[in-house]
Write a protein that holds these residues in place. Sequence first.
Motif, short mmCIF file in Angstrom:
data_model
loop_
_atom_site.label_atom_id
_atom_site.label_comp_id
_atom_site.label_asym_id
_atom_site.label_seq_id
_atom_site.Cartn_x
_atom_site.Cartn_y
_atom_site.Cartn_z
N PRO A 32 0.83 -1.21 0.00
CA PRO A 32 0.00 0.00 0.00
C PRO A 32 0.86 1.25 0.00
CG PRO A 32 0.01 -1.00 2.18
CD PRO A 32 0.74 -1.95 1.28
N LEU A 33 0.28 2.34 -0.53
CA LEU A 33 0.95 3.64 -0.56
C LEU A 33 0.12 4.65 0.20
CD1 LEU A 33 3.08 5.66 -1.63
CD2 LEU A 33 1.64 5.93 -3.67
N HIS A 34 0.78 5.39 1.08
CA HIS A 34 0.13 6.45 1.85
C HIS A 34 0.75 7.78 1.44
CE1 HIS A 34 -2.23 8.18 5.02
NE2 HIS A 34 -1.18 8.58 5.71
N VAL A 35 -0.05 8.66 0.86
CA VAL A 35 0.42 9.96 0.40
C VAL A 35 0.04 11.01 1.43
CG1 VAL A 35 0.30 11.71 -1.41
CG2 VAL A 35 0.20 9.29 -2.01
N VAL A 36 1.00 11.85 1.83
CA VAL A 36 0.73 12.85 2.86
C VAL A 36 1.10 14.24 2.35
CG1 VAL A 36 1.06 11.22 4.76
CG2 VAL A 36 3.00 12.55 3.95
N ASP A 60 -6.43 20.45 0.86
CA ASP A 60 -7.22 19.29 0.44
C ASP A 60 -7.16 19.11 -1.08
OD1 ASP A 60 -8.02 18.50 2.98
OD2 ASP A 60 -9.80 19.78 2.96
N ASP A 61 -7.20 20.22 -1.80
CA ASP A 61 -7.19 20.15 -3.27
C ASP A 61 -5.86 19.57 -3.78
OD1 ASP A 61 -9.73 21.18 -3.39
OD2 ASP A 61 -9.09 23.24 -3.86
N VAL A 62 -4.75 19.97 -3.14
CA VAL A 62 -3.45 19.43 -3.54
C VAL A 62 -3.45 17.92 -3.42
CG1 VAL A 62 -1.03 19.23 -2.83
CG2 VAL A 62 -2.09 21.49 -3.01
N LEU A 63 -3.94 17.45 -2.30
CA LEU A 63 -3.93 16.01 -2.05
C LEU A 63 -4.90 15.28 -2.97
CD1 LEU A 63 -2.31 14.26 -0.15
CD2 LEU A 63 -4.23 14.29 1.44
N LYS A 64 -6.09 15.83 -3.16
CA LYS A 64 -7.08 15.18 -4.01
C LYS A 64 -6.61 15.09 -5.45
CE LYS A 64 -11.14 16.33 -1.22
NZ LYS A 64 -12.37 17.15 -1.12
N GLU A 65 -5.92 16.13 -5.91
CA GLU A 65 -5.43 16.12 -7.28
C GLU A 65 -4.39 15.02 -7.49
OE1 GLU A 65 -3.66 19.24 -10.62
OE2 GLU A 65 -4.31 19.96 -8.65
N VAL A 66 -3.46 14.90 -6.55
CA VAL A 66 -2.45 13.86 -6.63
C VAL A 66 -3.10 12.48 -6.51
CG1 VAL A 66 -0.42 12.85 -5.52
CG2 VAL A 66 -0.60 15.32 -5.78
N GLU A 67 -4.03 12.36 -5.58
CA GLU A 67 -4.72 11.09 -5.38
C GLU A 67 -5.47 10.67 -6.64
OE1 GLU A 67 -7.63 9.04 -1.99
OE2 GLU A 67 -7.46 11.23 -2.16
N THR A 71 -4.71 7.30 -8.84
CA THR A 71 -5.78 6.31 -9.01
C THR A 71 -6.02 6.03 -10.48
OG1 THR A 71 -6.84 7.04 -6.95
CG2 THR A 71 -8.20 5.83 -8.53
N HIS A 72 -5.92 7.08 -11.30
CA HIS A 72 -6.13 6.91 -12.75
C HIS A 72 -4.98 6.13 -13.38
CE1 HIS A 72 -7.26 7.80 -16.87
NE2 HIS A 72 -6.04 8.26 -17.08
N ARG A 73 -3.76 6.44 -12.99
CA ARG A 73 -2.58 5.82 -13.60
C ARG A 73 -2.33 4.41 -13.06
NH1 ARG A 73 1.26 8.59 -16.08
NH2 ARG A 73 2.97 7.63 -14.94
N PHE A 74 -2.71 4.17 -11.82
CA PHE A 74 -2.43 2.88 -11.18
C PHE A 74 -3.73 2.35 -10.55
CE2 PHE A 74 1.30 5.61 -10.98
CZ PHE A 74 2.25 4.84 -11.65
N PRO A 75 -4.65 1.85 -11.35
CA PRO A 75 -5.99 1.49 -10.84
C PRO A 75 -5.98 0.40 -9.78
CG PRO A 75 -5.69 0.74 -13.11
CD PRO A 75 -4.55 1.65 -12.81
N GLY A 76 -4.98 -0.45 -9.75
CA GLY A 76 -4.95 -1.51 -8.75
C GLY A 76 -4.22 -1.15 -7.47
N LEU A 77 -3.76 0.08 -7.37
CA LEU A 77 -2.96 0.51 -6.23
C LEU A 77 -3.81 0.67 -4.97
CD1 LEU A 77 -0.26 1.66 -5.07
CD2 LEU A 77 -0.99 3.90 -5.91
N ASP A 78 -3.31 0.13 -3.85
CA ASP A 78 -3.93 0.33 -2.54
C ASP A 78 -3.44 1.69 -2.02
OD1 ASP A 78 -4.88 0.31 0.04
OD2 ASP A 78 -3.95 -1.59 0.60
N THR A 80 -4.00 5.45 0.06
CA THR A 80 -4.65 6.31 1.04
C THR A 80 -3.94 7.66 1.02
OG1 THR A 80 -3.23 5.44 2.81
CG2 THR A 80 -5.42 4.44 2.55
N ALA A 81 -4.63 8.70 1.47
CA ALA A 81 -4.06 10.05 1.45
C ALA A 81 -4.50 10.80 2.70
CB ALA A 81 -4.48 10.79 0.19
N GLU A 82 -3.65 11.72 3.15
CA GLU A 82 -3.93 12.41 4.41
C GLU A 82 -3.25 13.78 4.44
OE1 GLU A 82 -3.45 11.49 9.23
OE2 GLU A 82 -2.38 10.27 7.73
N VAL A 83 -3.99 14.79 4.92
CA VAL A 83 -3.41 16.09 5.21
C VAL A 83 -2.97 16.08 6.66
CG1 VAL A 83 -3.82 18.57 5.41
CG2 VAL A 83 -4.80 17.30 3.49
#
Length: 291
Positions: A32-36, A60-67, A71-78, A80-83
């Motif tokens: 899994p990948l956790h983006v912060v 929130d927008d920064v994180l949502k855009e990256v997320e 998700t689009h480029r790696f559809p099978g990726l587990d 999560t994202a957090e501010v």
Amino acid sequence: MTPTLVAGVDGSPQSRAAADWAAREAVRRDLPLHVVHAWPWQPLTGPIAQDRGTEARRADDVLKEVEGELTHRFPGLDLTAEVLSDAPVQALLHAAKDAEMLVIGSRGQGALAGFLMGSYGRQVIAGAGCPVVSVRSAHGRPAAVPEEGEVVVGQQGGAEESAGVLRVAFEAAAARKAPLRAVRAWSLPPVYGYSPGSMWIADQFGGLEPYEKAALEQALEPWRLKYPEIEVVAHVEQGNGGQVLLTAASDAQLLVVGRRVRESALGAHIGSVAHAVLHHSVCPVAVVPHP
């Protein structure tokens, strides 16, 4: 606890490249990948008006855009994202406390501008308890590196001292099905640095270079046995450690180096070799803490 990769983002193209690299690595390793994204609310003193709600939405927008991109480029990726409501260095170190790996961009915005050149970068790399990977970018994507290239690792000291660094390198090579080049750089000590004991040990191997080759082979032996499928090249060369590694890794997929875990009155240190390759390597660099 399932090992997790952590990527720090700040909205810059460089951090997006780091997130992209981290996503690819997570897919390779089925982790899994956790983006912060660190967002400390610190009102400015002066005539500039700030609205906490607006700034929070931007974070929130920064994180949502990256997320969304990942998700689009790696559809099978587990994924999560957090501010995180903390200063960047503290936020990243806290997020990576139990991580398998922390991935950052080589440049950033705001407090992280000039990331690798300033104290923020040194604090993160020197303070993390896990490997930290620095990723350079080109147009918001990881800088082009040969997908068929080697994984290069710098080996120093004895087998026990370098075990953690070699583990990370062999795991990376196995995940990529790539060959591994283990590099041990050495230099002649000052004439007054010779001791009868050290020279006696070197003489048993026929000189300093054979001694260095034997030390490298001894360190590699348990990892060759554990990963027999990996093609391993043992590379011993006289010269400056940073320069030797940079030359060896000129066409590499990944360069792995170690840093000693130590503190001083002047603050955190990452070591001269890690400092050199972080500034000049084209490929991603993993810095691994070791005793």
